[in-house]
Structure formats: structure tokens, C-alpha cells
Design a protein around this motif. Structure first.
Motif, short mmCIF file in Angstrom:
data_model
loop_
_atom_site.label_atom_id
_atom_site.label_comp_id
_atom_site.label_asym_id
_atom_site.label_seq_id
_atom_site.Cartn_x
_atom_site.Cartn_y
_atom_site.Cartn_z
N TYR A 116 0.94 -1.34 0.32
CA TYR A 116 0.08 -0.34 -0.10
C TYR A 116 1.36 1.13 0.28
CZ TYR A 116 -3.39 3.85 1.71
OH TYR A 116 -4.36 4.57 1.64
N VAL A 119 2.42 1.93 -2.66
CA VAL A 119 1.19 2.78 -4.66
C VAL A 119 1.24 3.88 -3.92
CG1 VAL A 119 -1.52 2.84 -4.69
CG2 VAL A 119 -0.51 0.33 -4.39
N LYS A 120 1.09 4.55 -2.96
CA LYS A 120 0.79 6.23 -3.06
C LYS A 120 2.49 6.68 -2.91
CE LYS A 120 -3.16 6.13 -0.92
NZ LYS A 120 -4.32 6.72 -1.91
N GLU A 123 2.37 7.08 -6.70
CA GLU A 123 1.34 8.07 -7.62
C GLU A 123 2.26 9.32 -6.68
OE1 GLU A 123 -2.12 7.28 -4.67
OE2 GLU A 123 -2.60 5.51 -6.21
N VAL A 165 2.40 4.22 -11.16
CA VAL A 165 1.43 2.99 -10.29
C VAL A 165 0.95 2.34 -11.04
CG1 VAL A 165 -0.62 5.07 -9.83
CG2 VAL A 165 1.53 6.05 -10.13
N VAL A 166 1.03 2.15 -11.84
CA VAL A 166 -0.48 0.69 -12.47
C VAL A 166 0.70 -0.97 -11.90
CG1 VAL A 166 -1.35 -0.47 -14.48
CG2 VAL A 166 -0.74 2.13 -14.33
N ASN A 169 -0.08 -0.56 -7.98
CA ASN A 169 -1.70 -1.34 -7.40
C ASN A 169 -1.72 -2.76 -7.80
OD1 ASN A 169 -3.02 1.09 -6.63
ND2 ASN A 169 -2.99 2.46 -8.39
N TYR A 172 -0.09 -4.29 -5.27
CA TYR A 172 -1.24 -4.66 -3.77
C TYR A 172 -2.53 -5.25 -4.08
CZ TYR A 172 -3.98 -2.46 -0.26
OH TYR A 172 -5.12 -1.79 -0.05
N SER A 173 -2.95 -5.10 -5.03
CA SER A 173 -3.82 -6.34 -6.26
C SER A 173 -3.93 -7.95 -4.75
CB SER A 173 -4.65 -5.77 -6.73
OG SER A 173 -4.88 -4.55 -7.01
N GLN A 176 -3.54 -8.39 -1.53
CA GLN A 176 -4.31 -8.10 -0.58
C GLN A 176 -5.33 -9.56 -1.19
OE1 GLN A 176 -6.77 -4.86 -2.42
NE2 GLN A 176 -7.13 -4.37 -0.43
#
Length: 377
Positions: A116, A119-120, A123, A165-166, A169, A172-173, A176
Motif C-alpha cells: 500500500y 502505491v502511495k 502516485e 502507479v499501475v 496497484n 497491492y491487489s 490483498q
């Protein structure tokens, strides 16, 4: 002395008289037995005979089967973890999507936090490069203020950071998704039929990965599997109702419908697998129960003759039945067909109504005279 001699003489005479009587009786018995042996004894052997039938006598088949859950599965953990809590046990009814067990893996939680944060960070980098590109783009509208190379560099940097960023993410997915595996949920509505592990057990790769945590079976819909002999496959139709019974409820009859046909005959048993669906409202019947299925079949086959298996003899030279003609047992060569329910389909120089021996005997010579009595099949 004189008295003693008289007594001895009397005893001697009595013994001689008794022996004579016994000899005379034995002689009479021997003579009588001789007369009985000389008397002719007429023994009459009658063979059971039946009439050849032009149809299979049974109108339904009784086949064994076993009830199975429409759906059943073993639930295994997907990640290395420890069992934190079990919310169900054997016999519990569960709904689709219900949480059955919770696992814990601290490293996965840490990985999720790390993913996470990446990701931030991605971004933020993209936001900065995007802002730079937009300012360069506005400045480039003034002739000579920004070189084309600087504009293209800013554009490339913004695109590269957006792809970062992609990627962040996507990572992260994936983490998750692994964390979501820490909750074991029910894949369908059913009942828990087995529980193998307890809280605190290590599961997953390197642990008790070969043991399922839980077993779940569907009870409101069952499937009944039977093997139908090849001779009766022409009578099987999808959607036909079928009745069956189980030992637990001997006085009740249940009805299902043929829903699936394998369309393949097993060579080792010469039978085809057929599945019958049964809506088990109330869960009265249980998976694993043995059932006796009454399968309706046609009672006749045009051009086919059926006889008991005992009426057919196969030797090295021929296969035959013994037809009764004018009081003689005539051997008629036949070919065997379907063999089921104690009856044999035959082909040969016979017709419906002909009388044959119910139990053929190889000891009877061809055209030997016989006396018969008609019996039922």
C-alpha cells in the motif's frame, strides 16, 4: 445225577428247537426279499419344460445405486498460516459465502502494508512528474521558451511514472488477494461433514497441507448413480422419472429424474453410468446411502426370444437348447444375446411357443425320448 441228566437233556432240546425256528424265519425273509427283488420296479422320470417367450418377462429392473451430494468438496488453506479460529463444526448448516474459519499470517499483513505504501509513493512521483509536464507544455506555447527535447523528456517521465502507479496497484491487489485467503468461506450452501484441524495448527506449504480443514456437502440436492446394463440402454431417456427406496425408510418410495447419461459403455461391466437427480427437501436422505432403483424398461423386443439361462448349454462344439418334439429332446443350435435378470436372449431355429427343457442336460443324447411336464418360468 439222574435229575441233572434230565434237565441237561431238556435244555439241549430247547436250544435245537429255537435255532430251527430262527433258521426258518431267516429262510422266509430271504425268500420274501428274493421275490421283491424279482418284482419289476417302474421308475418314471419327468423333465420340467417351458414354452419359449417372445418377450423379456420383467417390465422393470432393480438396480443398486448410491446417493451422492450434488456438490461436495474439501476445503484447504491457500497460504502458509496458522488456524486462528474455527466458526463451524461437524453437522453445522452453512450458507454460501459464510466465513467458516480464520487464519493468521503476520508476514502477509506486513506485505500488504508495504504494498500500500508503494502505491502511495508511486502516485506521488507520478503527480510530480505530471505537474512538471503540464507546466512545460504551457511554457512551450511561447515560441523559443522550451526546447522540443525538454518537452518530450517531461512527457516520457510522466508516462513512465504513470506505469509505475499501475504496477504498484497490481502488486497491492495480489497481496490483498493473498490476505483474503486468510478467511475460509463456504463455496455453496450445505452442511459441514468433517473437521480435521484445530486452532493453532500450522497449515499450508510445509505444514499439514495434505489434510483438509473442513469438508462440506450439499444436502438439498442429491445425485443417484446407477450402472445400467447394455441390453437396456435403449429404454433410457433423459427426464424420465425413476423410483427408488433406501433401507432407512423401507416403507417409503422416492422419485427422481434421469438427468445425465454418460453416453459411454464401460467395457469391463458392459454398462453405462446414469445419474438421477433428487430434490432432497428437508434433508431426509443422506449422501452415502445405498438405494434400490426400479428402472422401467420395455417388456418386449420384436423378433427376440428369451429363455432361462439354465436352458442353454455351451460345449466345445455348439451352443444349444433341447426342444421337445414328439416326446424327444432335440438339440437346436442357438446363439446367445443379452444376458440379464436370469434370462438369456437367443437366436436360432425356434419360435415363440416352442417347448424346451427348462434345465438342459448334456447327458441326454440328441433325440432321446423324454417325458415332460410344463411348468411356469
Amino acid at each position: 445225577m439222574h435229575l441233572y441228566s434230565v434237565l441237561r437233556l431238556g435244555l439241549h432240546v430247547a436250544l435245537i428247537t429255537g435255532m430251527g425256528f430262527l433258521l426258518s424265519q431267516c429262510g422266509n425273509s430271504s425268500a420274501e426279499k428274493s421275490r421283491m427283488d424279482e418284482a419289476p420296479v417302474e421308475e418314471e422320470i419327468r423333465y420340467e419344460a417351458i414354452r419359449v417367450a417372445a418377450s423379456r418377462p420383467a417390465s422393470e429392473l432393480n438396480l443398486p445405486g448410491e446417493l451422492e451430494s450434488y456438490y461436495e468438496t474439501d476445503l484447504y488453506p491457500r497460504v502458509s498460516s496458522y488456524v486462528k479460529a474455527l466458526h463451524v463444526d461437524i453437522g453445522d448448516q452453512v450458507r454460501k459465502g459464510q466465513v467458516l474459519a480464520e487464519l493468521e499470517a503476520p508476514e502477509l499483513t506486513a506485505n500488504l502494508t508495504e504494498a500500500y505504501s508503494k502505491v502511495k509513493a508511486a502516485e506521488a512521483v507520478y503527480g510530480a512528474s505530471k505537474g512538471i509536464f503540464l507546466r512545460v507544455l504551457r511554457t512551450s506555447r511561447t515560441l523559443g521558451a522550451i526546447s522540443p527535447v525538454d518537452l518530450e523528456t517531461a512527457r516520457t517521465k510522466a508516462i513512465s511514472d504513470s506505469l509505475g502507479v499501475v504496477a504498484a496497484n497490481a502488486h497491492y491487489s495480489s497481496v490483498q488477494q493473498l490476505v483474503s485467503y486468510l478467511k475460509i468461506t463456504a463455496p455453496f450452501t450445505g452442511v459441514i461433514t468433517d473437521r480435521r484441524l484445530s486452532p493453532g495448527a500450522f497449515v499450508g506449504p510445509g505444514g499439514q497441507n495434505g489434510v483438509p480443514m473442513l469438508k462440506i456437502k450439499q444436502l438439498d440436492r442429491l445425485r443417484l448413480r446407477i450402472a445400467v446394463p447394455e441390453a437396456y440402454l435403449g429404454d433410457i431417456r433423459r427426464g424420465n422419472p425413476v423410483q427408488f427406496s433406501v433401507r432407512s425408510f423401507p416403507n417409503q418410495t422416492f422419485t427422481g429424474r434421469i438427468n445425465r447419461i454418460a453416453n459411454s459403455v464401460r467395457p469391463e461391466t458392459r454398462s453405462e453410468l446414469v445419474e438421477i437427480d433428487f430434490q432432497n427437501k428437508g434433508g431426509k436422505l443422506k449422501p452415502g446411502m445405498f438405494a434400490s432403483v426400479r428402472l422401467p424398461v420395455s417388456s418386449s423386443r420384436e423378433g427376440s426370444l428369451y429363455v432361462p439361462k439354465s436352458a442353454v448349454i455351451s460345449t466345445l462344439d455348439q451352443t444349444f437348447v433341447q426342444k421337445v418334439v414328439a416326446g424327444k429332446a432335440v438339440r437346436v443350435s442357438v446363439q446367445k444375446g443379452d444376458d440379464s435378470a436370469g434370462q438369456m436372449q437367443i437366436f436360432g431355429d425356434l419360435k415363440a411357443g416352442d417347448v424346451i427343457l427348462k434345465t438342459a442336460s448334456e447327458d441326454l443324447a440328441d433325440r432321446a425320448p423324454v417325458k415332460t411336464q410344463l411348468v411356469s418360468r
